[in-house]
Design a protein around this motif. Structure first.
Motif, PDB file in Angstrom:
ATOM      1  N   VAL A  17       0.825  -1.187   0.165  1.00 15.93           N
ATOM      2  CA  VAL A  17       0.012  -0.217   0.037  1.00 15.93           C
ATOM      3  C   VAL A  17       0.848   1.175  -0.106  1.00 15.93           C
ATOM      4  N   ALA A  18       2.038   1.367   0.856  1.00 13.76           N
ATOM      5  CA  ALA A  18       2.688   2.446   1.012  1.00 13.76           C
ATOM      6  C   ALA A  18       3.573   2.717  -0.475  1.00 13.76           C
ATOM      7  N   THR A  19       3.795   1.741  -1.162  1.00 18.59           N
ATOM      8  CA  THR A  19       4.603   1.923  -2.476  1.00 18.59           C
ATOM      9  C   THR A  19       3.910   2.522  -3.559  1.00 18.59           C
ATOM     10  N   ASP A  20       2.701   2.605  -3.362  1.00 22.70           N
ATOM     11  CA  ASP A  20       1.853   3.032  -4.517  1.00 22.70           C
ATOM     12  C   ASP A  20       1.793   4.651  -4.692  1.00 22.70           C
ATOM     13  N   LYS A  21       2.737   4.903  -4.533  1.00 23.47           N
ATOM     14  CA  LYS A  21       3.223   6.525  -4.825  1.00 23.47           C
ATOM     15  C   LYS A  21       3.848   6.955  -6.062  1.00 23.47           C
ATOM     16  N   ALA A  22       3.619   7.895  -6.586  1.00 26.32           N
ATOM     17  CA  ALA A  22       4.181   8.500  -8.106  1.00 26.32           C
ATOM     18  C   ALA A  22       4.481   9.726  -8.057  1.00 26.32           C
ATOM     19  N   PRO A  23       5.558  10.229  -8.542  1.00 26.50           N
ATOM     20  CA  PRO A  23       5.619  11.630  -8.822  1.00 26.50           C
ATOM     21  C   PRO A  23       4.726  11.963 -10.090  1.00 26.50           C
ATOM     22  N   ILE A  24       4.012  13.102  -9.862  1.00 24.26           N
ATOM     23  CA  ILE A  24       3.173  13.765 -10.973  1.00 24.26           C
ATOM     24  C   ILE A  24       3.324  15.192 -11.417  1.00 24.26           C
ATOM     25  N   THR A  25       2.779  15.618 -12.381  1.00 22.34           N
ATOM     26  CA  THR A  25       2.897  16.987 -12.626  1.00 22.34           C
ATOM     27  C   THR A  25       1.627  17.455 -12.846  1.00 22.34           C
ATOM     28  N   VAL A  26       1.171  18.559 -11.778  1.00 25.88           N
ATOM     29  CA  VAL A  26       0.208  19.278 -12.009  1.00 25.88           C
ATOM     30  C   VAL A  26       0.048  20.289 -13.263  1.00 25.88           C
ATOM     31  N   LYS A  27      -0.658  20.079 -14.315  1.00 26.57           N
ATOM     32  CA  LYS A  27      -0.764  20.846 -15.425  1.00 26.57           C
ATOM     33  C   LYS A  27      -1.527  22.109 -15.297  1.00 26.57           C
ATOM     34  N   ASN A  28      -2.684  21.961 -14.736  1.00 29.03           N
ATOM     35  CA  ASN A  28      -3.503  23.369 -14.196  1.00 29.03           C
ATOM     36  C   ASN A  28      -4.800  22.793 -13.371  1.00 29.03           C
ATOM     37  N   SER A  29      -5.415  23.765 -12.697  1.00 33.35           N
ATOM     38  CA  SER A  29      -6.288  23.521 -11.592  1.00 33.35           C
ATOM     39  C   SER A  29      -7.330  24.623 -12.244  1.00 33.35           C
ATOM     40  N   THR A  30      -8.682  24.013 -12.086  1.00 35.93           N
ATOM     41  CA  THR A  30      -9.759  25.197 -12.386  1.00 35.93           C
ATOM     42  C   THR A  30     -11.024  24.867 -11.328  1.00 35.93           C
ATOM     43  N   VAL A  31     -11.870  25.625 -11.254  1.00 37.15           N
ATOM     44  CA  VAL A  31     -12.883  25.546 -10.359  1.00 37.15           C
ATOM     45  C   VAL A  31     -14.153  25.636 -11.038  1.00 37.15           C
ATOM     46  N   ASN A  32     -15.155  24.854 -11.073  1.00 40.22           N
ATOM     47  CA  ASN A  32     -16.354  25.088 -11.768  1.00 40.22           C
ATOM     48  C   ASN A  32     -17.406  24.613 -10.982  1.00 40.22           C
ATOM     49  N   ASN A  33     -18.470  25.445 -10.484  1.00 37.86           N
ATOM     50  CA  ASN A  33     -19.580  25.100  -9.706  1.00 37.86           C
ATOM     51  C   ASN A  33     -19.316  24.405  -8.525  1.00 37.86           C
ATOM     52  N   GLY A  34     -18.272  24.821  -7.849  1.00 35.86           N
ATOM     53  CA  GLY A  34     -17.905  24.015  -6.638  1.00 35.86           C
ATOM     54  C   GLY A  34     -16.954  23.003  -6.615  1.00 35.86           C
ATOM     55  N   VAL A  35     -16.633  22.548  -7.863  1.00 37.25           N
ATOM     56  CA  VAL A  35     -16.027  21.323  -7.953  1.00 37.25           C
ATOM     57  C   VAL A  35     -14.434  21.913  -8.626  1.00 37.25           C
ATOM     58  N   VAL A  36     -13.561  21.267  -7.908  1.00 34.25           N
ATOM     59  CA  VAL A  36     -12.000  21.571  -8.141  1.00 34.25           C
ATOM     60  C   VAL A  36     -11.751  20.512  -9.235  1.00 34.25           C
ATOM     61  N   ILE A  37     -11.197  21.053 -10.475  1.00 35.12           N
ATOM     62  CA  ILE A  37     -10.627  20.109 -11.585  1.00 35.12           C
ATOM     63  C   ILE A  37      -9.384  20.209 -11.584  1.00 35.12           C
ATOM     64  N   VAL A  38      -8.409  19.291 -11.649  1.00 37.65           N
ATOM     65  CA  VAL A  38      -7.009  19.272 -11.800  1.00 37.65           C
ATOM     66  C   VAL A  38      -6.641  18.498 -12.741  1.00 37.65           C
ATOM     67  N   THR A  39      -5.797  18.937 -13.944  1.00 36.38           N
ATOM     68  CA  THR A  39      -5.324  18.147 -14.893  1.00 36.38           C
ATOM     69  C   THR A  39      -3.755  17.680 -14.526  1.00 36.38           C
ATOM     70  N   ILE A  40      -3.583  16.542 -14.533  1.00 36.01           N
ATOM     71  CA  ILE A  40      -2.264  15.934 -13.971  1.00 36.01           C
ATOM     72  C   ILE A  40      -1.483  14.921 -15.250  1.00 36.01           C
ATOM     73  N   ARG A  41      -0.296  14.768 -15.176  1.00 36.14           N
ATOM     74  CA  ARG A  41       0.468  13.852 -16.004  1.00 36.14           C
ATOM     75  C   ARG A  41       1.283  13.082 -15.114  1.00 36.14           C
TER      76      ARG A  41
END
Length: 107
Positions: A17-41
């Motif tokens: 369980v502990a090894t299921d980590k990964a480096p990611i890159t957040v490309k952008n974040s937006t908020v739409n009608n109370g929902v935060v949407i984050v695009t990652i790679r």
């Protein structure tokens, strides 16, 4: 002997369980009608993270490098595959400060 075998199995399960980590890159974040949407790679694949803005574990992270930890099935706030997001300087293995908890889906 059964106790030793049980402890060994428990130790292996915790490490999996502990090894299921990964480096990611957040490309952008937006908020739409109370929902935060984050695009990652992650590993040359794009994903979308979503969370409800009014929850305590929901933030709109700035573009940059982060750690993402996939939570085990049936863990987390949402009825989907859940992930926790950590800053690049935090150590998820030591349960550092979680920036947010999100539902993840492939883009």
């Amino acid at each position: 002997m059964k106790i030793i075998a049980s402890l060994f199995i428990l130790l292996i399960a915790v490490q999996l369980v502990a090894t299921d980590k990964a480096p990611i890159t957040v490309k952008n974040s937006t908020v739409n009608n109370g929902v935060v949407i984050v695009t990652i790679r992650e590993a040359s694949k794009d994903y979308e993270l979503q969370c409800n803005q009014n929850t305590s574990k929901c933030t709109a992270p700035k573009p940059g490098e982060y750690w993402m930890v996939r939570l085990p099935e049936n863990y987390g706030l949402y009825d989907c595959a859940n992930v926790d997001l950590y800053s690049q300087s935090a150590n998820p293995d030591e349960h550092g400060q979680v920036l947010g908890e999100y539902c993840i889906s492939e883009k």
